[in-house]
Design a protein around this motif. Structure first.
Motif, PDB file in Angstrom:
ATOM      1  N   HIS A 158       0.901  -1.228  -0.048  1.00  0.00           N
ATOM      2  CA  HIS A 158      -0.091  -0.047  -0.057  1.00  0.00           C
ATOM      3  C   HIS A 158       0.805   1.268   0.016  1.00  0.00           C
ATOM      4  O   HIS A 158       1.723   1.435   0.747  1.00  0.00           O
ATOM      5  CB  HIS A 158      -0.868  -0.179   1.077  1.00  0.00           C
ATOM      6  CG  HIS A 158      -1.824  -1.224   1.174  1.00  0.00           C
ATOM      7  ND1 HIS A 158      -2.775  -1.459   0.525  1.00  0.00           N
ATOM      8  CD2 HIS A 158      -1.674  -2.256   2.191  1.00  0.00           C
ATOM      9  CE1 HIS A 158      -3.536  -2.409   0.844  1.00  0.00           C
ATOM     10  NE2 HIS A 158      -2.667  -3.130   1.664  1.00  0.00           N
ATOM     11  N   PHE A 159       0.476   2.219  -1.011  1.00  0.00           N
ATOM     12  CA  PHE A 159       1.455   3.393  -1.254  1.00  0.00           C
ATOM     13  C   PHE A 159       0.751   4.639  -1.235  1.00  0.00           C
ATOM     14  O   PHE A 159      -0.437   4.578  -1.607  1.00  0.00           O
ATOM     15  CB  PHE A 159       2.491   3.155  -2.253  1.00  0.00           C
ATOM     16  CG  PHE A 159       3.190   1.916  -2.342  1.00  0.00           C
ATOM     17  CD1 PHE A 159       4.540   2.074  -1.653  1.00  0.00           C
ATOM     18  CD2 PHE A 159       2.648   0.664  -2.500  1.00  0.00           C
ATOM     19  CE1 PHE A 159       5.196   0.947  -1.811  1.00  0.00           C
ATOM     20  CE2 PHE A 159       3.463  -0.443  -2.389  1.00  0.00           C
ATOM     21  CZ  PHE A 159       4.666  -0.358  -2.058  1.00  0.00           C
ATOM     22  N   ALA A 160       0.971   5.842  -0.594  1.00  0.00           N
ATOM     23  CA  ALA A 160       0.584   7.070  -0.909  1.00  0.00           C
ATOM     24  C   ALA A 160       1.910   7.872  -1.262  1.00  0.00           C
ATOM     25  O   ALA A 160       2.561   8.147  -0.283  1.00  0.00           O
ATOM     26  CB  ALA A 160      -0.068   7.706   0.131  1.00  0.00           C
ATOM     27  N   GLY A 161       2.020   8.575  -2.442  1.00  0.00           N
ATOM     28  CA  GLY A 161       3.020   9.517  -2.935  1.00  0.00           C
ATOM     29  C   GLY A 161       3.668   8.665  -3.841  1.00  0.00           C
ATOM     30  O   GLY A 161       3.430   7.703  -4.752  1.00  0.00           O
ATOM     31  N   SER A 162       4.840   9.594  -4.373  1.00  0.00           N
ATOM     32  CA  SER A 162       5.788   8.985  -5.636  1.00  0.00           C
ATOM     33  C   SER A 162       6.666   7.733  -5.183  1.00  0.00           C
ATOM     34  O   SER A 162       7.254   7.860  -4.181  1.00  0.00           O
ATOM     35  CB  SER A 162       6.388  10.318  -6.080  1.00  0.00           C
ATOM     36  OG  SER A 162       7.266  10.599  -5.339  1.00  0.00           O
ATOM     37  N   THR A 163       6.599   6.652  -6.169  1.00  0.00           N
ATOM     38  CA  THR A 163       7.456   5.753  -5.963  1.00  0.00           C
ATOM     39  C   THR A 163       7.884   5.270  -7.381  1.00  0.00           C
ATOM     40  O   THR A 163       6.909   5.368  -8.200  1.00  0.00           O
ATOM     41  CB  THR A 163       6.609   4.538  -5.184  1.00  0.00           C
ATOM     42  OG1 THR A 163       7.470   3.107  -5.346  1.00  0.00           O
ATOM     43  CG2 THR A 163       5.318   4.491  -5.311  1.00  0.00           C
ATOM     44  N   VAL A 164       8.795   4.572  -7.480  1.00  0.00           N
ATOM     45  CA  VAL A 164       9.407   4.055  -8.630  1.00  0.00           C
ATOM     46  C   VAL A 164       8.792   2.582  -8.964  1.00  0.00           C
ATOM     47  O   VAL A 164       9.199   2.039  -9.852  1.00  0.00           O
ATOM     48  CB  VAL A 164      10.881   4.079  -9.113  1.00  0.00           C
ATOM     49  CG1 VAL A 164      11.365   5.404  -8.990  1.00  0.00           C
ATOM     50  CG2 VAL A 164      11.460   3.299  -8.046  1.00  0.00           C
ATOM     51  N   GLY A 165       8.231   2.022  -7.627  1.00  0.00           N
ATOM     52  CA  GLY A 165       7.648   0.661  -8.057  1.00  0.00           C
ATOM     53  C   GLY A 165       8.544  -0.281  -7.271  1.00  0.00           C
ATOM     54  O   GLY A 165       8.234  -1.688  -7.240  1.00  0.00           O
TER      55      GLY A 165
END
Length: 267
Positions: free
Chosen positions: A40-47
């Motif tokens: 689960h993520f909130a914000g910018s991520t390269v994956g």
């Protein structure tokens, strides 16, 4: 994690970002006693973090799970306070300072919330307080959700018992009335109650009396009470029960009732 709880975690992460100012908040869910999966993520991520499996005791999240308390590192890549098994992934994401807090339900960690910066700047107490507060919020939501599910299950069980009682009573009435038309109407109503069960498609063929006995047994009636209700002997009831259990492949009255309900033979 069930879908409603996934939504709870995602909303908590959004609040972490908004209140603490971290560019990335994410969460891992315990899929077993020793495995934390980031999902689960909130914000910018390269994956690079998505789907990563973190072992308990390793990295920041694994350490938090083993300690059962929040933790902060000002530079993930250099701190001596954690193992560095996941440094390559953290480098790919460009993360440095990081905080994490466990979500604990019934004294057992079920998830970890993270907040991360792209610089090795100190994470202050206010930011950690925000994360810890949201972890507590998720805990409360999980407990409340479980309580709602348990309450709904209890209501469903009570409704099922009332339907079974009505079914058994209607079958008994159909056997005692002298009016053939009324008996047919009562029988039709019992069929409607059975059809309300989603499992109503079955290959088990119980006789009417066997079904009467099973429906009364489902209400917790003893053999003596079933016999009194149906106007037969206890030995006759035992015979019907034995035949019904054989057809249902059951080794006990309880198993027969459960199997009959699963097969759609009871409401």
């Amino acid at each position: 994690m069930p879908e409603p709880l996934s939504g709870i975690v995602t909303e908590a992460l959004r609040r972490v970002r908004r209140s603490s100012g971290v560019p990335l908040a994410f969460a891992g869910v315990l899929s077993g006693p020793s495995n934390l999966r980031l999902q689960h993520f909130a914000g910018s991520t390269v994956g690079a973090l998505n789907g990563v499996s973190v072992d308990v005791g390793h990295g920041l999240g694994g350490k938090v799970v083993s300690l059962n308390r929040p933790m902060v590192v000002d530079d993930y890549l250099r701190t001596p306070r954690i193992t560095h098994r996941y440094n390559t992934i953290i480098e790919r994401e460009g993360l440095r300072a990081m905080m994490a807090a466990p979500v604990i339900v019934d004294r057992t960690p079920v998830a970890v919330l993270y907040g991360a910066l792209h610089t090795p700047d100190p994470i202050g107490g206010r930011m950690l307080d925000v994360l810890a507060m949201e972890a507590r919020s998720v805990e409360h939501e999980i407990v409340a959700s479980r309580a709602r599910l348990e309450h709904a299950a209890q209501d469903e069980a009570e409704m099922r018992d009332r339907m079974t009682a009505a079914y058994a009573r209607l079958r008994s009435l159909a056997d005692t009335v002298d009016d053939a038309r009324l008996a047919d109407e009562l029988a039709a109503i019992t069929e409607v109650l059975i059809a309300a069960n989603p499992a109503a498609q079955t290959q088990v063929d119980l006789t009417g009396r066997e079904q009467d006995v099973i429906s009364l047994a489902a209400l917790g009636y003893s053999n003596a009470r079933i016999a009194e209700t149906l106007g037969v002997t206890v030995y006759t009831v035992k015979g019907y029960m034995k035949d019904a259990m054989r057809k249902l492949g059951a080794s006990s009255r309880l198993e027969a009732v459960v199997t009959a309900r699963s097969a759609g033979l009871l409401p």
